[in-house]
Design an enzyme around this catalytic site. Structure first.
Site, short mmCIF file in Angstrom:
data_model
loop_
_atom_site.label_atom_id
_atom_site.label_comp_id
_atom_site.label_asym_id
_atom_site.label_seq_id
_atom_site.Cartn_x
_atom_site.Cartn_y
_atom_site.Cartn_z
N ASP A 34 -6.02 -0.66 -2.22
CA ASP A 34 -6.59 -1.57 -3.21
C ASP A 34 -7.89 -2.21 -2.74
OD1 ASP A 34 -5.38 -3.36 -1.21
OD2 ASP A 34 -5.85 -4.94 -2.66
N ARG A 49 -4.95 0.50 -7.07
CA ARG A 49 -3.82 1.16 -6.39
C ARG A 49 -3.29 2.32 -7.22
NH1 ARG A 49 -2.16 -2.23 -2.03
NH2 ARG A 49 -2.31 -4.45 -2.46
N ASP A 97 -5.13 1.60 10.88
CA ASP A 97 -6.55 1.32 11.07
C ASP A 97 -6.73 0.84 12.52
OD1 ASP A 97 -9.14 0.24 10.88
OD2 ASP A 97 -8.84 -0.57 8.89
N GLY A 141 -4.40 -0.42 14.19
CA GLY A 141 -3.10 -0.16 14.80
C GLY A 141 -2.29 -1.42 15.02
N GLY A 190 0.77 -1.24 0.00
CA GLY A 190 0.00 0.00 0.00
C GLY A 190 0.80 1.29 0.00
N LYS A 202 -7.25 6.14 10.37
CA LYS A 202 -8.67 5.93 10.70
C LYS A 202 -8.75 5.85 12.21
CE LYS A 202 -10.62 3.46 6.72
NZ LYS A 202 -11.07 2.14 6.24
N GLU A 247 3.81 4.10 6.29
CA GLU A 247 2.60 3.28 6.10
C GLU A 247 1.58 4.06 5.28
OE1 GLU A 247 1.08 0.66 6.07
OE2 GLU A 247 1.35 -0.62 7.82
N ASP A 248 0.72 3.33 4.58
CA ASP A 248 -0.36 4.03 3.88
C ASP A 248 -1.49 4.36 4.85
OD1 ASP A 248 -1.06 1.36 4.18
OD2 ASP A 248 -1.95 1.15 2.19
N PHE A 285 -14.43 2.55 3.31
CA PHE A 285 -13.48 1.77 2.51
C PHE A 285 -12.97 2.64 1.38
CE2 PHE A 285 -11.51 -1.33 -0.05
CZ PHE A 285 -11.33 -2.47 0.72
N THR A 334 -1.03 -3.67 12.90
CA THR A 334 0.12 -3.88 12.01
C THR A 334 1.32 -3.04 12.46
OG1 THR A 334 -1.37 -4.34 10.18
CG2 THR A 334 0.89 -3.75 9.61
#
Ligand code: PRP
Length: 176
Positions: free
Chosen positions: A159, A165, A103, A105, A44, A131, A99-100, A152, A107
């Site tokens: 993606d 993307r 969300d 958190g 991403g 987010k 990071e892209d 979303f 990851t």
């Protein structure tokens, strides 16, 4: 039933350009001494990373990781393994994770643990989108491009089933 399609613009191209340029300058000021290692999280973050580094007028090193979540369903489990690791040693270096999106958190939290074990001098995180409403794990994000609602999104690296993307802006996905 129609297939999901890109919908309305959430972050337009000019907004992305302006914010990423400003972010690059701001982040660069935080790394005046030694060249930092920027760690892009595939897939991403590849577009954001490419634009961000061009907005940073300092010496820096780029590298990438690809993460694989396991044990989870549709949302991230936070149990990640490095499917592709860095080639750059991090010990004693200033490291910036790119990071892209953050969300839940999970990851970023897992990646922090993995990278901190390599004893970098500093480890900070920059995310294009946050987010905040979805956060489950309290992770420190040092720089955020945009706070976005819980919708979303696709485009500019984001993606759906591997598609979209390459869109130059961030848009909603309709029909999911
Ligand atoms: C996305 C995104 C982050 C993570 C954020 O990755 O790039 O890495 O999810 O979610 P979290 O804060 O809830 O953990 P994804 O698995 O969609 O892979 P991609 O980057 O290849 O699209």
């Amino acid at each position: 039933m129609t297939a999901p399609r890109p919908g309305r613009v959430v972050i337009g191209e000019p907004e992305l350009r302006a914010r990423v340029t400003a972010l690059g300058a701001e982040i660069a000021r935080g790394y005046a001494a030694e060249p930092p290692v920027l760690v892009g999280v595939l897939q991403g973050a590849f577009l954001f990373m490419a634009d961000l580094v061009r907005a940073m007028p300092i010496d820096l090193v780029t590298d990438f990781v690809r993460l694989e979540s396991y044990g989870g369903g549709t949302t991230s489990s936070g149990r990640v393994r490095l499917a592709e690791d860095l080639a750059t040693p991090l010990a004693g270096r200033d490291v910036l994770v790119v990071e892209d999106i953050v969300d839940t958190g999970r990851t970023v939290a897992a990646l922090r643990r993995l990278l901190e074990a390599r004893r970098p001098r500093s480890l900070r995180v920059c995310a294009l989108c946050d987010k905040v409403g979805r956060r489950e794990v309290d992770v420190g994000v040092d720089w955020v491009g945009f706070t976005i609602p819980n919708v979303f999104v696709v485009g500019y690296g984001f993606d759906h089933a591997g598609l979209y993307r390459n869109l130059p802006h961030v848009v909603t996905l309709e029909g999911v």
